[in-house]
Design an enzyme around this catalytic site. Structure first.
Site, short mmCIF file in Angstrom:
data_model
loop_
_atom_site.label_atom_id
_atom_site.label_comp_id
_atom_site.label_asym_id
_atom_site.label_seq_id
_atom_site.Cartn_x
_atom_site.Cartn_y
_atom_site.Cartn_z
N LYS A 62 19.02 38.07 -43.04
CA LYS A 62 17.95 38.27 -44.01
C LYS A 62 17.92 37.11 -44.97
O LYS A 62 18.92 36.80 -45.64
CB LYS A 62 18.16 39.58 -44.78
N GLU A 66 20.19 36.35 -34.03
CA GLU A 66 20.78 37.44 -34.83
C GLU A 66 21.63 38.38 -34.00
O GLU A 66 21.18 38.94 -32.99
CB GLU A 66 19.69 38.24 -35.55
#
Length: 613
Positions: A220, A204
């Protein structure tokens, strides 16, 4: 440690590697370049820093970042991290625990070194037995508390996490390299401060700030990888379309849009990409891009004050979410969920969100796992998501060294009889799917040529062929004399559940087989072991699939039970000789007959024996 003149010097450990300039390797950065060419990477190494910047109290965090930015603009490289608990430096309303270790640490380097050529794959990485710090009962109670808070309007989403702990006795750098191979293509960094080692293989991006443009890419939404190409794509499609996953992603995108607006030029915040699915070895992850033009005069401190901690690992609203995180999580998160990154000469700053990150202090290893909880999140599904996320450490609950700790090759085993390879197209197709899953280069012509050479050299007789493909896309093939298949074989039932049934190393055939070898037959004359998963469902044998005659039909477990999609099994399903159905261990007394099935040996009638006799 500090020398007499006050400079910082690393403590040399056994197995530490020297760089070409004679310094001891302490830091590695292997970051994707988040803009433009998807294959471009920043891959550099650093020895001992010329200077170390450390903040141990919240009041010291901002000055450290100011110095980092000033030194980078003077032409230095600054590599380091902020702990999650550094949030208190930017807003006193951010509730955090007191923790161990510096809130911020950066090494300053005059120049980057090339990525070291010496491979650490030969360094032994011992087994790591992870222990969860949270029981399922406590998880369920806390899920109920989160849902109450959401129902009461206190928050929309909360990112709930828990630590894993283990004892580790080995070389941290070798461990990092193994984890990096198991979780490639993201934002990986190895930082050895002397006090602790950070092994981050995060997928990420927190933010990339270059010139007047800043990009955030929150992650997410999570789904497991599929056992077949079709199932894999179906899971990715479901991740992109399920309302719960989309809502979770949008909530954080809105939060980060709001955060970015604090440093952005008016009306410049935009979302050019939403609900993008990224294939990682063990899971699908959904990301979205949020970018903006940065106002004149904005500093690195301003960027962290606007964005830190990343909303993807807090929840929304951020203040309320962090307050509940401190109530539910009994200890500091540490580097996990903070930020790890590099500020290059000139000021280009790139930081990850350190998920998929191990921290070592002495012999204690720590790694956090978590997920975003929304109103419609179910405890069973979130618990399963945690299991999928921790798979980068190794399959199931086995020691880490059993999966990620060594390089592996893709494997196919074929029968070569009088110069003809049995089921060759099907084997190549299955290997192609495995290559796509693990990100291995694929050149089918190269593999076909390799097999043809082997066939030409073994034009008569029966041979067992091992076709291998390494991480660089290079094939090799080996032939071994094959004895005649037995008319009937004996199988023993596994004494315990096969915890790795849902692992990618069971769904795809590779040279990593420690989890199968642990179930090798122990009794004389037993041909193989019949495995079953944690749900009590029969899966396969360690070297082939299983067929069971039940209620007058020949059945084989479906792939969702956790097994290899065997070529012999697939042939018989296609021809109607087998049908898929779940068969449980409890059903075995009703089974009328069994057979071991694979492409190499064909169909072998089998008996299930008592391994104690």
């Amino acid at each position: 440690m500090r020398c007499a003149s006050g400079c910082w010097r690393a403590r040399r450990r056994p197995g530490r590697q020297d760089l070409p300039d004679g310094s001891v390797l302490q830091t590695l950065v292997d970051f994707a370049e988040p803009r433009g060419d998807a294959t471009a990477r920043l891959r550099v190494a650093f020895g001992a820093p010329s200077r170390v910047l450390v903040a141990r109290t919240p009041d010291e965090v901002r000055p450290v970042l100011e110095t980092v930015e000033a030194l980078a603009r003077e032409g230095r490289w600054c590599v380091g991290y902020l702990r999650y608990e550094a949030a208190a430096a930017f807003d006193p309303a951010f509730a955090v625990h007191a923790g161990e270790g510096p809130l911020a640490w950066f090494g300053v380097h005059d120049a980057a070194q090339p990525w070291p050529e010496t491979d650490t794959a030969g360094d032994r990485v011992p087994a790591v037995d992870w222990q969860a710090g949270l029981s399922r009962a406590a998880f369920d109670r806390n899920m109920q508390a989160i849902h109450r808070a959401i129902g009461n309007g206190e928050l929309y989403q909360l990112n709930y996490t828990a630590p894993l702990r283990a004892e580790f006795h080995g070389h941290a750098r070798a461990w990092f390299e193994a984890l990096r191979k198991a979780q490639p293509d993201g934002y990986a960094a190895f930082i050895d401060t002397g006090e602790e080692q950070v092994l981050s293989v995060s997928p990420e991006l927190f933010f990339d700030w270059h010139g007047d443009r800043i990009l955030a890419r929150p992650m997410k939404g999570t789904a497991p990888r599929g056992a077949t190409a079709a199932e894999d794509e179906a899971l990715a499609l479901r991740l992109r379309t399920v309302p719960k996953e989309r809502a979770e992603n949008v909530m954080i995108v809105d939060l980060i849009r709001n955060d970015l607006s604090r440093v952005a030029q008016p009306f410049s915040v935009r979302v050019p990409r939403l609900f993008h699915t990224e294939a990682l070895p063990t899971v699908w992850q959904m990301t979205s891009d949020v970018e903006a033009a940065v106002r004149d005069g904005v500093s690195l401190v301003d960027v962290f004050a606007a964005l830190f901690p990343c909303g993807s690992i807090t929840g929304a609203p951020k203040v309320s979410a962090m307050r509940m995180i401190r109530e539910l999580e009994p200890e500091a998160r540490g580097v996990y969920c903070g930020a790890v990154g590099v500020v290059r000469p000139g000021g280009h700053a790139t930081f990850n969100v350190p998920i998929r990150t191990v921290t070592l202090r002495g012999t204690e290893a720590r790694c956090g796992i978590g997920s975003g909880i929304t109103a419609d999140a179910g405890a069973d599904a979130e618990w399963e998501e945690w299991r999928h996320k921790r798979a980068f450490l190794g399959p199931g609950n086995t020691p880490v060294s059993s999966a990620a700790m060594s390089a592996f090759e893709l494997l196919e085993t074929l029968a070569l009889v009088d110069g003809t390879l049995r089921d060759a197209p099907a084997h190549l197709s299955r290997m192609r799917n495995a290559a796509a899953h693990f990100g291995y280069p694929w050149n089918e012509a190269l593999l076909a040529e390799c097999l043809q050479r082997l066939s030409d050299d073994h034009s008569t007789g029966a041979w067992r062929v091992r076709l291998l493909l390494d991480a660089q896309g290079q094939p090799r093939a080996q032939a071994f004399a094959m004895d005649a298949a037995p008319a009937r074989v004996r199988l023993q039932l596994a004494a315990r559940a096969f915890a790795e049934a849902d692992s990618e190393f069971s769904r795809f055939k590779t040279t990593h087989r420690a989890h199968y070898e642990a179930f090798a037959p122990t009794a004389p004359g037993v041909f193989d072991t019949l495995l079953w998963n944690r749900r009590g469902e029969i899966t396969e044998c360690t070297r082939g699939n299983i067929a069971l005659l039940l209620d007058g039909r020949w059945l084989t477990p479906p792939l969702r039970c956790g097994l290899l999609n065997g070529i012999g099994r697939a042939n018989r399903l296609r021809d109607g000789q087998l049908a898929e159905a779940v068969v449980r261990v409890d059903d075995l007394p009703r089974v009328q007959a069994l057979a071991f099935v694979n492409s190499l040996r064909g169909w072998l009638d089998a008996d299930l024996c008592d391994p104690q006799k």
